[in-house]
Scaffold this motif. Sequence first.
Motif, PDB file in Angstrom:
ATOM      1  N   GLY A 118       3.674 -34.342 -60.702  1.00 22.83           N
ATOM      2  CA  GLY A 118       2.601 -33.502 -60.188  1.00 22.83           C
ATOM      3  C   GLY A 118       2.981 -32.859 -58.871  1.00 22.83           C
ATOM      4  N   PRO A 119       2.062 -32.079 -58.276  1.00 24.63           N
ATOM      5  CA  PRO A 119       2.355 -31.376 -57.015  1.00 24.63           C
ATOM      6  C   PRO A 119       2.680 -32.298 -55.845  1.00 24.63           C
ATOM      7  N   ALA A 120       2.331 -33.565 -55.931  1.00 24.61           N
ATOM      8  CA  ALA A 120       2.625 -34.482 -54.833  1.00 24.61           C
ATOM      9  C   ALA A 120       4.115 -34.691 -54.660  1.00 24.61           C
ATOM     10  N   PHE A 121       4.890 -34.464 -55.720  1.00 23.39           N
ATOM     11  CA  PHE A 121       6.325 -34.706 -55.679  1.00 23.39           C
ATOM     12  C   PHE A 121       7.057 -33.374 -55.490  1.00 23.39           C
ATOM     13  N   LYS A 122       7.600 -33.214 -54.326  1.00 22.09           N
ATOM     14  CA  LYS A 122       8.358 -32.002 -54.023  1.00 22.09           C
ATOM     15  C   LYS A 122       9.357 -32.308 -52.934  1.00 22.09           C
ATOM     16  N   GLY A 123      10.415 -31.589 -52.934  1.00 24.18           N
ATOM     17  CA  GLY A 123      11.445 -31.824 -51.937  1.00 24.18           C
ATOM     18  C   GLY A 123      12.389 -32.928 -52.367  1.00 24.18           C
ATOM     19  N   ALA A 124      13.339 -33.219 -51.457  1.00 23.73           N
ATOM     20  CA  ALA A 124      14.369 -34.196 -51.761  1.00 23.73           C
ATOM     21  C   ALA A 124      13.871 -35.602 -51.496  1.00 23.73           C
ATOM     22  N   SER A 125      14.532 -36.555 -52.118  1.00 22.63           N
ATOM     23  CA  SER A 125      14.230 -37.962 -51.909  1.00 22.63           C
ATOM     24  C   SER A 125      14.833 -38.394 -50.570  1.00 22.63           C
ATOM     25  N   PRO A 126      14.142 -39.314 -49.793  1.00 18.85           N
ATOM     26  CA  PRO A 126      12.857 -39.934 -50.081  1.00 18.85           C
ATOM     27  C   PRO A 126      11.691 -39.020 -49.704  1.00 18.85           C
ATOM     28  N   GLN A 127      10.494 -39.347 -50.197  1.00 22.13           N
ATOM     29  CA  GLN A 127       9.310 -38.597 -49.847  1.00 22.13           C
ATOM     30  C   GLN A 127       8.107 -39.537 -49.831  1.00 22.13           C
ATOM     31  N   ASP A 128       7.040 -39.064 -49.169  1.00 19.10           N
ATOM     32  CA  ASP A 128       5.845 -39.889 -49.004  1.00 19.10           C
ATOM     33  C   ASP A 128       4.815 -39.572 -50.080  1.00 19.10           C
ATOM     34  N   ILE A 129       4.188 -40.641 -50.573  1.00 15.28           N
ATOM     35  CA  ILE A 129       3.097 -40.504 -51.530  1.00 15.28           C
ATOM     36  C   ILE A 129       1.974 -41.458 -51.120  1.00 15.28           C
ATOM     37  N   PHE A 130       0.819 -41.296 -51.720  1.00 12.96           N
ATOM     38  CA  PHE A 130      -0.318 -42.178 -51.456  1.00 12.96           C
ATOM     39  C   PHE A 130      -0.575 -43.042 -52.684  1.00 12.96           C
ATOM     40  N   VAL A 131      -0.711 -44.364 -52.414  1.00  7.71           N
ATOM     41  CA  VAL A 131      -1.001 -45.327 -53.466  1.00  7.71           C
ATOM     42  C   VAL A 131      -2.434 -45.808 -53.271  1.00  7.71           C
ATOM     43  N   VAL A 132      -3.243 -45.669 -54.317  1.00  6.52           N
ATOM     44  CA  VAL A 132      -4.662 -46.020 -54.255  1.00  6.52           C
ATOM     45  C   VAL A 132      -4.832 -47.499 -54.569  1.00  6.52           C
ATOM     46  N   SER A 133      -5.580 -48.180 -53.692  1.00  5.59           N
ATOM     47  CA  SER A 133      -5.904 -49.593 -53.913  1.00  5.59           C
ATOM     48  C   SER A 133      -7.332 -49.813 -53.456  1.00  5.59           C
ATOM     49  N   GLY A 134      -8.235 -50.074 -54.389  1.00  4.99           N
ATOM     50  CA  GLY A 134      -9.639 -50.212 -54.047  1.00  4.99           C
ATOM     51  C   GLY A 134     -10.195 -48.890 -53.577  1.00  4.99           C
ATOM     52  N   GLY A 135     -10.805 -48.891 -52.405  1.00  9.86           N
ATOM     53  CA  GLY A 135     -11.354 -47.660 -51.852  1.00  9.86           C
ATOM     54  C   GLY A 135     -10.448 -47.022 -50.831  1.00  9.86           C
ATOM     55  N   LYS A 136      -9.184 -47.444 -50.773  1.00  5.99           N
ATOM     56  CA  LYS A 136      -8.234 -46.917 -49.805  1.00  5.99           C
ATOM     57  C   LYS A 136      -7.025 -46.310 -50.509  1.00  5.99           C
ATOM     58  N   ALA A 137      -6.359 -45.378 -49.795  1.00  6.57           N
ATOM     59  CA  ALA A 137      -5.092 -44.806 -50.257  1.00  6.57           C
ATOM     60  C   ALA A 137      -4.098 -44.916 -49.127  1.00  6.57           C
ATOM     61  N   GLU A 138      -3.029 -45.686 -49.320  1.00 11.69           N
ATOM     62  CA  GLU A 138      -2.040 -45.932 -48.282  1.00 11.69           C
ATOM     63  C   GLU A 138      -0.789 -45.098 -48.541  1.00 11.69           C
ATOM     64  N   ARG A 139      -0.191 -44.639 -47.441  1.00 12.70           N
ATOM     65  CA  ARG A 139       1.041 -43.857 -47.530  1.00 12.70           C
ATOM     66  C   ARG A 139       2.213 -44.796 -47.810  1.00 12.70           C
ATOM     67  N   HIS A 140       3.041 -44.406 -48.794  1.00 14.13           N
ATOM     68  CA  HIS A 140       4.257 -45.155 -49.135  1.00 14.13           C
ATOM     69  C   HIS A 140       5.432 -44.172 -49.160  1.00 14.13           C
ATOM     70  N   SER A 141       6.562 -44.634 -48.712  1.00 12.21           N
ATOM     71  CA  SER A 141       7.787 -43.845 -48.810  1.00 12.21           C
ATOM     72  C   SER A 141       8.569 -44.322 -50.036  1.00 12.21           C
ATOM     73  N   VAL A 142       8.924 -43.386 -50.908  1.00  9.04           N
ATOM     74  CA  VAL A 142       9.608 -43.755 -52.154  1.00  9.04           C
ATOM     75  C   VAL A 142      10.856 -42.907 -52.331  1.00  9.04           C
ATOM     76  N   HIS A 143      11.817 -43.488 -53.050  1.00 11.29           N
ATOM     77  CA  HIS A 143      12.997 -42.748 -53.488  1.00 11.29           C
ATOM     78  C   HIS A 143      12.797 -42.360 -54.955  1.00 11.29           C
ATOM     79  N   THR A 144      13.017 -41.097 -55.255  1.00 11.63           N
ATOM     80  CA  THR A 144      12.816 -40.597 -56.621  1.00 11.63           C
ATOM     81  C   THR A 144      14.156 -40.405 -57.317  1.00 11.63           C
TER      82      THR A 144
END
Length: 415
Positions: free
Chosen positions: A351-377
């Motif tokens: 989806g649009p959340a994934f753009k640019g080179a690895s690594p990149q930041d995404i949000f992981v939803v847990s309960g009523g919160k969304a935390e920023r995570h850095s991932v390698h694609t």
Amino acid sequence: MDTEITAEVTQQKRKKGIIIGLIAITVLVLCIWLIRTYLKSSVTRSEIATAKVEVGNVENTLNATGEVLPEFEEVVTSPINASIKNVLTDAGGKVKAGQSILSLDKSAAQNDYEKLKFQLETKRNEISKLKLDLNKSFFDIQSNNDIKQLHIGNLADAVENAKRLYKAGGGTQEDIEQAELNLKVAQLEKKQLENEIKNKQQTMLIEEKEAEIAAAIQENDLNELQRKLNLANVVATRSGVVTYVNKNIGANIKEGETLARIADLSSFKVTGSLSDSYLDQLHNGMPVIIRINDTQLRGSVSNIYPSVQNGIITFDIQLDERNNKQLRPNMKVDVFLVTSVHNKVMRVANGPAFKGASPQDIFVVSGGKAERHSVHTGLSNFDFIELKDGVNTGDVVITSDMSEYKNSKELTVGD
């Protein structure tokens, strides 16, 4: 009476105004920052798209374009120079094998056929006459040879008679020599005739063969024209759908000009186009994914055309399911060439959340919160993207564009 304001008082008032202005600007900026921070720290579920991290296969693909074409399409051309007499089947109509599509006016070709037929008959008569002349000539030479053989026999007897007369005293040595000379001359003449007979036999065979070859060529031309005349009533050689027909009745058609096209719509292929910059990655047998709306079809590259036009490579794709109901002639489709595959890896919907080179930041939803995570694609395609770390299987990831929350480490996810 007015009192004059001193410079010191004026300066103090000016400083006070500047201080008040700075305070006001600072308060305004702080309010704006607080408002933005508050707005950017919360999202509703209707504003975002999410997907769950799962284990599966991810294929890396190259994007290309394609066009659906019938796998088998017959091009019907005119067998002769003629004019269109009648059109029996219009474009879009279904035909069966042996069914007429159109007919041609073949009167001119028919006249040529009759002319060739007369010329062939004339050539055969010439061959018969040639054989008679050659046989007569050979018979004359053979007869002369037989006559010469009899003459030699007489001369041989004359030699013997001259010898006997010489022994009896009634002749001379000159008579013997003259008789022997006449015999040798006759024998040489006979050899000359025998050689002429041999050469005449060979010449007869060559002349007869040349005449037969010329006649055979004319006969082949006649048979070929007869075959073309039989094809002048244009019929379908297989069942299918007429995709094109020349409807210009009375128009002059040259030999080899297209009259109609018949496609077998029970089987299709795809012709793809790709930038020549990816030529080194394209090869026969390469797996291909064809997307038609929400349907995906699989196939493989079956043929790569050697020519490159305007920086574009063209190739054919053989489909695994050639008779899929969604396939239509000349339909434009998306083509994805599979360059590599990673099996049993963590993946999530792309989806649009994934753009640019690895690594990149995404949000992981847990309960009523969304935390920023850095991932390698890793590998990615139009459906999935590989996640190497930073998440676990079962995590829910926001796949929407989250660039406006790039400064937020955590978001509140509301209903």
